[in-house]
Design a protein around this motif. Structure first.
Motif, short mmCIF file in Angstrom:
data_model
loop_
_atom_site.label_atom_id
_atom_site.label_comp_id
_atom_site.label_asym_id
_atom_site.label_seq_id
_atom_site.Cartn_x
_atom_site.Cartn_y
_atom_site.Cartn_z
N GLY A 226 0.76 -1.19 -0.10
CA GLY A 226 -0.04 0.05 0.06
C GLY A 226 0.93 1.30 0.28
O GLY A 226 2.00 1.14 -0.02
N ALA A 227 0.10 2.28 -0.17
CA ALA A 227 0.90 3.72 -0.16
C ALA A 227 1.61 3.80 1.22
O ALA A 227 1.41 3.58 2.21
CB ALA A 227 -0.23 4.75 0.11
N GLY A 228 2.99 4.24 0.94
CA GLY A 228 3.91 4.15 2.08
C GLY A 228 4.68 3.10 2.21
O GLY A 228 5.78 3.01 2.87
N GLY A 229 4.13 1.97 1.89
CA GLY A 229 4.78 0.78 2.29
C GLY A 229 5.17 0.20 3.68
O GLY A 229 4.68 0.80 4.78
N ARG A 230 5.92 -0.71 3.83
CA ARG A 230 6.65 -1.05 5.02
C ARG A 230 7.28 0.38 5.76
O ARG A 230 7.13 0.54 7.16
CB ARG A 230 7.74 -2.12 4.89
N ASP A 231 8.00 1.18 5.31
CA ASP A 231 8.41 2.45 5.96
C ASP A 231 7.57 3.29 6.48
O ASP A 231 8.18 4.07 7.26
CB ASP A 231 9.30 3.18 4.86
N MET A 232 6.28 3.10 6.07
CA MET A 232 5.34 4.21 6.94
C MET A 232 4.91 3.66 8.18
O MET A 232 4.16 4.20 9.10
CB MET A 232 4.07 4.23 5.94
N TRP A 233 5.53 2.22 8.75
CA TRP A 233 4.80 1.68 10.03
C TRP A 233 5.89 1.49 10.81
O TRP A 233 6.98 1.25 10.83
CB TRP A 233 4.08 0.53 9.61
N LEU A 242 7.54 9.60 21.03
CA LEU A 242 6.98 10.37 19.73
C LEU A 242 8.00 10.52 18.55
O LEU A 242 7.38 10.56 17.44
CB LEU A 242 6.42 11.70 20.38
N GLY A 243 9.15 10.75 18.85
CA GLY A 243 10.18 11.02 18.03
C GLY A 243 10.58 9.78 17.16
O GLY A 243 10.93 9.94 15.78
N GLU A 244 10.42 8.70 17.62
CA GLU A 244 10.65 7.52 16.98
C GLU A 244 9.20 7.07 15.75
O GLU A 244 9.48 6.59 14.73
CB GLU A 244 10.44 6.16 17.61
N VAL A 245 8.27 7.94 15.87
CA VAL A 245 7.06 7.58 14.99
C VAL A 245 6.64 8.95 14.45
O VAL A 245 5.43 8.75 13.96
CB VAL A 245 6.09 6.73 15.89
N ARG A 246 7.22 9.97 14.11
CA ARG A 246 6.67 11.01 13.65
C ARG A 246 6.59 10.58 12.24
O ARG A 246 7.58 10.20 11.53
CB ARG A 246 7.67 12.28 13.74
N GLY A 247 5.39 10.86 11.49
CA GLY A 247 5.45 10.53 10.22
C GLY A 247 5.04 9.17 9.87
O GLY A 247 5.10 8.59 8.70
#
Length: 423
Positions: A226-233, A242-247
């Motif tokens: 899907g959109a963003g793929g593995r890198d979005m998760w 929070l810094g680890e998961v922004r975006g």
């Protein structure tokens, strides 16, 4: 009428009212005055601020009581620096609560990277994609698609999916909600890569709504494709900062046993180990070293149980003394329903004219009353009021988009340098 003004902003404010009377309220303080029951009021920055050549900012509104209601948001211009709420304290006593107008589309942006996301208050939507099937399957207004939810401050999604011929589609129980999981991923990616959303994070609960032997594998494969793929998760089985998961999207997996996922259950994000159905008194489970207090009592007998529902849902969010030594994450659902006397819209919004004693006040209005009281009390709490957690709502925009800003404000109250990751 006695008017108490609670200033939850960082600026000194001046309230001007009848016959050139003024009341100055210092930051994070309260002051009181006697005002006419109906009068034109102007709120502006204090003189000490104005003398620094900052433009004089004023908004005008009317105080005319709450007409029997326990609280209401006051109408102010969209470009106002503040959000204003009028709360009924007694028959001749009102409280004006002044909040800073935060940008709900990017409210996480100013929070330090070091804050664990368990120490945030994240507003969420129950059955996020349930836009169809009124009165019992619909839980959100069709006017609030994902893009609107994100800019309104929603950060926790409750995505419920069914395998339909090898393709994941949003469902609420047996009722189809028409949106493909791939389209959901596109909306999430669009927000997290936008100028407003790039420093935000989304927690996505994914739940299986119908039997399927390949559901877990389908979720895995559709996320990767899907959109963003593995890198979005974020897939680690712990509470990140929070810094680890922004975006990024933090997976909250209410499905599967790890089959087909890299690292098994340890690669499926936050994974509840225990989730009893509609447990009235709530339950606990652990995520790594964090104790997760949860209340998901949704099958209430009728609308008469609304007061008890709110009491239990807010009770989970109240801080415990043990929270200072053992990491904790409260999760609560303000949603509830039962056939035939408690449809989701009835429970969340109430019905009739409760302000006149003819009807029932809904969960959302009662939750707002609780939140306003807790925010108001925070100015007198020298140790800082720490309301943290993740909360799910039905029809979150009611009443009048006033509830989510109150929840968002909890993120900025009770903060102390060196505690909870706050710098």
């Amino acid at each position: 009428m006695r008017l108490t003004v609670v200033n939850l902003t960082d600026d000194a404010l001046v309230l001007s009212y009848a016959d050139n009377c003024e009341l100055t309220v210092l930051p994070s303080r309260r002051s009181a005055a006697t005002v006419p029951k109906t009068c034109e009021v102007a709120l502006h920055l204090g003189v000490d601020i104005a003398e620094k050549y900052i433009e004089w900012v004023t908004c005008h509104f009317r105080i005319s009581g709450t007409k029997g209601a326990s609280w209401k948001p006051l109408s102010v211009p969209e470009d106002s620096l503040w959000r204003l709420y009028l709360r009924k304290v007694g028959p001749e006593h009102r409280e004006l609560v002044i909040l800073p107008r935060r940008n709900l589309a990017s409210f996480l942006s100013p929070i330090p990277d070091s804050v664990p996301i368990s120490r945030l208050f994240l507003p969420g939507t129950h059955d996020t994609m349930a836009f169809y099937g009124w009165p019992f399957s619909q839980c959100q207004s069709i006017s609030t698609p994902l893009s609107v939810q994100f800019t309104s401050g929603i950060r926790f999604l409750d995505i419920r999916l069914t395998d339909v011929q090898g393709r994941l589609i949003a469902y609420h129980g047996a009722y189809p909600q028409k949106t493909a999981f791939q389209d959901i991923l596109i909306s999430v990616h669009d927000f997290l890569t936008s100028a407003q959303g790039s420093r935000e994070t989304i927690v996505m609960s994914i739940k299986q709504e119908a039997p399927s032997l390949v559901f877990s594998q389908l979720v895995h494969d559709e996320i990767y494709a899907g959109a963003g793929g593995r890198d979005m998760w974020f897939f680690e089985s712990r509470i990140p900062t929070l810094g680890e998961v922004r975006g990024k999207v933090v997976l909250f997996s209410r499905f599967g046993n790890g089959d087909g996922w890299e690292n098994g259950l340890n690669g499926m994000g936050i994974h509840p180990t225990y989730w009893p159905d509609s447990e009235k008194r709530g339950f606990k489970w652990t995520c790594n070293d964090t104790v997760v207090r949860t209340n998901d009592w949704y099958h209430i007998p009728s609308f008469l149980s609304i007061p008890e529902k709110v009491s239990l849902a807010t009770g989970v969010l109240e801080p415990r003394s043990s929270d200072k030594t053992v990491p904790a994450l409260p999760i609560t659902y303000f949603s509830a329903s039962s056939f035939p006397l408690a449809a989701p819209q009835t429970v969340s919004q109430g019905f009739g004219w409760p302000r006149w004693g003819l009807g029932v006040e809904g969960v959302n209005k009662r939750a707002g009353k609780w939140a306003l009281k807790r925010l108001s009390d925070s100015v007198d709490d020298l140790d800082g009021l720490r309301i943290r957690g993740w909360a799910f709502l039905d029809y979150y925009e009611e009443p009048t988009n006033a509830l989510v800003p109150l929840f968002v404000e909890f993120n900025f109250r009770g903060r102390k340098t060196g505690e909870e990751g706050w710098m």
